[in-house]
Design a protein around this motif. Structure first.
Motif, short mmCIF file in Angstrom:
data_model
loop_
_atom_site.label_atom_id
_atom_site.label_comp_id
_atom_site.label_asym_id
_atom_site.label_seq_id
_atom_site.Cartn_x
_atom_site.Cartn_y
_atom_site.Cartn_z
N ALA A 270 0.84 -1.21 0.00
CA ALA A 270 0.00 0.00 0.00
C ALA A 270 0.88 1.25 0.00
N PHE A 271 1.94 1.23 0.75
CA PHE A 271 2.89 2.35 0.83
C PHE A 271 3.47 2.65 -0.55
N LEU A 272 3.75 1.63 -1.33
CA LEU A 272 4.30 1.82 -2.67
C LEU A 272 3.36 2.58 -3.60
N LEU B 241 11.36 12.77 5.91
CA LEU B 241 12.13 13.90 6.42
C LEU B 241 11.43 14.63 7.57
N GLY B 242 10.20 14.24 7.85
CA GLY B 242 9.46 14.82 8.95
C GLY B 242 8.85 16.18 8.68
N THR B 243 8.74 16.55 7.41
CA THR B 243 8.14 17.84 7.08
C THR B 243 6.62 17.76 6.96
N GLU B 244 6.09 16.55 6.86
CA GLU B 244 4.65 16.32 6.87
C GLU B 244 4.37 15.04 7.66
N VAL C 63 6.68 12.52 -3.55
CA VAL C 63 6.81 13.78 -2.81
C VAL C 63 6.30 13.61 -1.38
N GLU C 64 5.20 12.90 -1.23
CA GLU C 64 4.65 12.67 0.11
C GLU C 64 5.55 11.74 0.91
N ILE C 65 6.04 10.68 0.29
CA ILE C 65 6.92 9.74 0.98
C ILE C 65 8.17 10.46 1.49
#
Length: 87
Positions: free
Chosen positions: A46-48, A60-63, A53-55
């Motif tokens: 599901a992650f794939l 990186l912890g920006t979202e 951009v979201e991943i």
């Protein structure tokens, strides 16, 4: 995990479309995939399907990742201690 499923996921992990996402997602797969149970494998599949951009933002912890992806797998992914930088 059967060999065909493993190969398909590895290909998708390393061929994201963005070099940075390839490196992070592919390295995560290479480091942990052989240890995953069925639920973790389903999570990764599901992650794939998520956008690069979201991943990257989650890594990186920006979202914050969506609630459906919260848990031990996302926590492990966000550590980034599995990435080996290759020039």
């Amino acid at each position: 995990m059967d060999d065909t499923r493993h190969k398909r996921m590895r290909f998708r992990a390393w061929h994201r479309g963005m070099k940075e996402a390839d490196q992070i997602v592919g390295s995560f797969f290479d480091r942990y995939a052989r240890e995953w149970d069925e639920a973790e494998t389903v999570w990764f599949e599901a992650f794939l399907d998520e956008e690069d951009v979201e991943i990257l933002a989650w890594a990186l912890g920006t979202e914050a990742p969506p609630a459906r992806l919260h848990g031990a797998m996302m926590d492990r992914f966000c550590k980034l201690d599995y990435v080996k930088i290759v020039p």
